[in-house]
Design a protein around this motif. Sequence first.
Motif, PDB file in Angstrom:
ATOM      1  N   LYS A 121       0.832  -1.202   0.000  1.00  0.00           N
ATOM      2  CA  LYS A 121       0.000   0.000   0.000  1.00  0.00           C
ATOM      3  C   LYS A 121       0.874   1.263   0.000  1.00  0.00           C
ATOM      4  CE  LYS A 121      -3.725   2.410   2.454  1.00  0.00           C
ATOM      5  NZ  LYS A 121      -3.396   3.623   1.763  1.00  0.00           N
ATOM      6  N   ASP A 125       0.912   4.198  -2.780  1.00  0.00           N
ATOM      7  CA  ASP A 125       0.718   5.601  -2.390  1.00  0.00           C
ATOM      8  C   ASP A 125       1.857   6.484  -2.906  1.00  0.00           C
ATOM      9  OD1 ASP A 125      -1.648   4.979  -1.095  1.00  0.00           O
ATOM     10  OD2 ASP A 125      -0.782   5.063   0.926  1.00  0.00           O
ATOM     11  N   GLY A 147       0.282  -3.601  -5.908  1.00  0.00           N
ATOM     12  CA  GLY A 147      -0.955  -3.428  -5.153  1.00  0.00           C
ATOM     13  C   GLY A 147      -1.522  -4.749  -4.643  1.00  0.00           C
TER      14      GLY A 147
END
Length: 167
Positions: A121, A125, A147
Amino acid sequence: YTEDHFNLNVAIGKVAAHGRKGGEETVNKYAVLTSCPVGLDEAGVGFTPVDSDFLGNKPLEWSDYVLIHQSLLRIVRVTGPHVFSPSTYTSIKKVKQYTKKFYKSMLSCAKDSANCNSFEKAAVDLLENAVTDEAKVKVRSAFSKLGKSKSEGSISAAVSKGRNVKL
Protein backbone atom coordinates in the motif's frame (compact mmCIF):
# COMPACT_ATOMS: atom_id res chain seq x y z
CA TYR A 1 28.48 14.73 2.08
CA THR A 2 25.30 16.63 2.64
CA GLU A 3 24.29 17.09 6.24
CA ASP A 4 21.45 14.57 5.86
CA HIS A 5 23.33 11.89 3.88
CA PHE A 6 23.61 8.58 5.73
CA ASN A 7 27.10 7.20 6.34
CA LEU A 8 28.37 4.26 8.35
CA ASN A 9 29.22 5.39 11.86
CA VAL A 10 31.57 2.66 13.07
CA ALA A 11 31.78 4.15 16.57
CA ILE A 12 28.09 3.47 17.24
CA GLY A 13 27.66 0.55 14.81
CA LYS A 14 24.83 2.27 12.94
CA VAL A 15 24.18 4.21 9.79
CA ALA A 16 23.39 7.81 10.60
CA ALA A 17 23.09 11.23 9.02
CA HIS A 18 26.49 12.77 8.30
CA GLY A 19 25.65 15.97 10.15
CA ARG A 20 27.37 19.33 9.79
CA LYS A 21 31.10 18.81 9.53
CA GLY A 22 33.68 20.96 7.83
CA GLY A 23 33.10 23.69 5.31
CA GLU A 24 30.22 23.85 2.89
CA GLU A 25 30.69 23.49 -0.85
CA THR A 26 28.01 23.41 -3.54
CA VAL A 27 28.44 20.60 -6.06
CA ASN A 28 26.21 18.33 -8.11
CA LYS A 29 24.35 15.70 -6.13
CA TYR A 30 24.87 12.08 -7.17
CA ALA A 31 23.01 8.90 -6.34
CA VAL A 32 25.31 5.90 -6.01
CA LEU A 33 23.93 2.44 -5.25
CA THR A 34 26.50 -0.30 -4.82
CA SER A 35 25.93 -4.02 -4.46
CA CYS A 36 27.61 -3.74 -1.05
CA PRO A 37 25.69 -2.08 1.79
CA VAL A 38 28.23 0.75 1.92
CA GLY A 39 30.73 2.13 -0.53
CA LEU A 40 34.05 3.58 0.55
CA ASP A 41 35.19 6.98 -0.63
CA GLU A 42 38.83 7.96 -1.12
CA ALA A 43 39.12 8.91 2.57
CA GLY A 44 37.72 5.58 3.75
CA VAL A 45 34.31 6.96 4.74
CA GLY A 46 31.56 4.37 4.38
CA PHE A 47 28.67 5.96 2.47
CA THR A 48 25.17 4.72 1.69
CA PRO A 49 22.83 5.52 -1.21
CA VAL A 50 20.22 7.06 1.10
CA ASP A 51 19.64 10.19 3.11
CA SER A 52 17.13 11.55 5.58
CA ASP A 53 14.65 12.21 2.74
CA PHE A 54 14.18 8.45 2.72
CA LEU A 55 15.07 7.28 6.23
CA GLY A 56 14.16 10.20 8.46
CA ASN A 57 16.67 11.57 10.93
CA LYS A 58 17.19 8.71 13.37
CA PRO A 59 20.22 6.42 13.11
CA LEU A 60 19.48 2.86 12.00
CA GLU A 61 20.81 -0.36 13.41
CA TRP A 62 23.26 -1.96 11.00
CA SER A 63 21.12 -5.10 10.66
CA ASP A 64 18.05 -3.02 9.70
CA TYR A 65 20.05 -0.96 7.24
CA VAL A 66 21.37 -4.12 5.55
CA LEU A 67 17.78 -5.34 5.05
CA ILE A 68 16.81 -1.96 3.58
CA HIS A 69 19.80 -2.03 1.26
CA GLN A 70 19.03 -5.58 0.10
CA SER A 71 15.41 -4.58 -0.50
CA LEU A 72 16.42 -1.52 -2.52
CA LEU A 73 18.77 -3.64 -4.62
CA ARG A 74 16.00 -6.12 -5.34
CA ILE A 75 13.66 -3.29 -6.39
CA VAL A 76 16.33 -1.69 -8.61
CA ARG A 77 17.13 -5.04 -10.22
CA VAL A 78 13.48 -5.27 -11.30
CA THR A 79 12.74 -1.63 -12.18
CA GLY A 80 16.12 -0.27 -13.17
CA PRO A 81 18.12 2.54 -11.55
CA HIS A 82 15.69 5.34 -12.44
CA VAL A 83 14.13 5.06 -8.97
CA PHE A 84 17.23 6.87 -7.65
CA SER A 85 16.93 9.72 -10.15
CA PRO A 86 15.34 12.99 -8.98
CA SER A 87 13.59 13.24 -12.36
CA THR A 88 11.49 10.19 -11.39
CA TYR A 89 9.64 12.24 -8.78
CA THR A 90 7.29 15.20 -9.03
CA SER A 91 9.07 17.01 -6.16
CA ILE A 92 11.27 16.11 -3.21
CA LYS A 93 8.75 17.79 -0.91
CA LYS A 94 6.05 15.43 -2.17
CA VAL A 95 8.34 12.38 -1.93
CA LYS A 96 9.12 13.12 1.71
CA GLN A 97 5.41 12.79 2.52
CA TYR A 98 5.52 9.10 1.55
CA THR A 99 9.04 7.74 2.03
CA LYS A 100 9.00 7.29 5.81
CA LYS A 101 6.00 4.96 5.61
CA PHE A 102 7.52 3.31 2.54
CA TYR A 103 10.86 2.52 4.20
CA LYS A 104 9.38 1.45 7.56
CA SER A 105 6.87 -0.90 5.94
CA MET A 106 9.54 -2.17 3.52
CA LEU A 107 11.72 -3.08 6.50
CA SER A 108 8.79 -4.84 8.14
CA CYS A 109 8.07 -6.80 4.94
CA ALA A 110 11.75 -7.75 4.57
CA LYS A 111 11.79 -9.05 8.15
CA ASP A 112 8.50 -10.95 7.95
CA SER A 113 6.65 -11.66 4.71
CA ALA A 114 3.35 -11.76 6.62
CA ASN A 115 3.77 -7.98 7.03
CA CYS A 116 3.86 -7.02 3.35
CA ASN A 117 0.33 -5.63 2.91
CA SER A 118 1.21 -2.23 4.39
CA PHE A 119 4.37 -2.06 2.28
CA GLU A 120 2.47 -2.76 -0.91
CA LYS A 121 0.00 0.00 0.00
CA ALA A 122 2.83 2.41 0.83
CA ALA A 123 4.47 1.67 -2.52
CA VAL A 124 1.22 2.37 -4.37
CA ASP A 125 0.72 5.60 -2.39
CA LEU A 126 4.25 6.78 -3.23
CA LEU A 127 3.80 5.86 -6.89
CA GLU A 128 0.39 7.49 -7.30
CA ASN A 129 1.22 10.68 -5.42
CA ALA A 130 4.90 11.51 -5.96
CA VAL A 131 6.09 9.84 -9.19
CA THR A 132 5.97 11.30 -12.70
CA ASP A 133 3.66 9.74 -15.27
CA GLU A 134 6.60 8.46 -17.32
CA ALA A 135 8.15 6.75 -14.29
CA LYS A 136 4.78 5.29 -13.25
CA VAL A 137 4.66 3.43 -16.56
CA LYS A 138 8.14 1.96 -15.92
CA VAL A 139 7.28 0.88 -12.38
CA ARG A 140 3.93 -0.64 -13.33
CA SER A 141 5.63 -2.49 -16.19
CA ALA A 142 8.25 -3.88 -13.82
CA PHE A 143 5.73 -4.78 -11.09
CA SER A 144 2.72 -6.03 -13.02
CA LYS A 145 0.90 -7.00 -9.81
CA LEU A 146 1.64 -3.81 -7.88
CA GLY A 147 -0.96 -3.43 -5.15
CA LYS A 148 -1.49 -7.18 -4.74
CA SER A 149 0.93 -8.02 -1.95
CA LYS A 150 0.49 -11.78 -2.08
CA SER A 151 1.15 -12.09 -5.83
CA GLU A 152 4.19 -12.77 -7.96
CA GLY A 153 4.94 -9.53 -9.74
CA SER A 154 4.23 -7.40 -6.68
CA ILE A 155 6.88 -5.14 -5.17
CA SER A 156 6.45 -7.18 -1.96
CA ALA A 157 7.53 -10.31 -3.82
CA ALA A 158 10.80 -8.56 -4.72
CA VAL A 159 11.44 -7.36 -1.17
CA SER A 160 10.46 -10.62 0.55
CA LYS A 161 12.25 -12.79 -2.04
CA GLY A 162 8.88 -14.32 -2.93
CA ARG A 163 8.08 -15.52 0.59
CA ASN A 164 4.88 -13.42 0.56
CA VAL A 165 3.40 -15.16 -2.51
CA LYS A 166 0.35 -17.27 -1.78
CA LEU A 167 -0.42 -19.81 -4.46
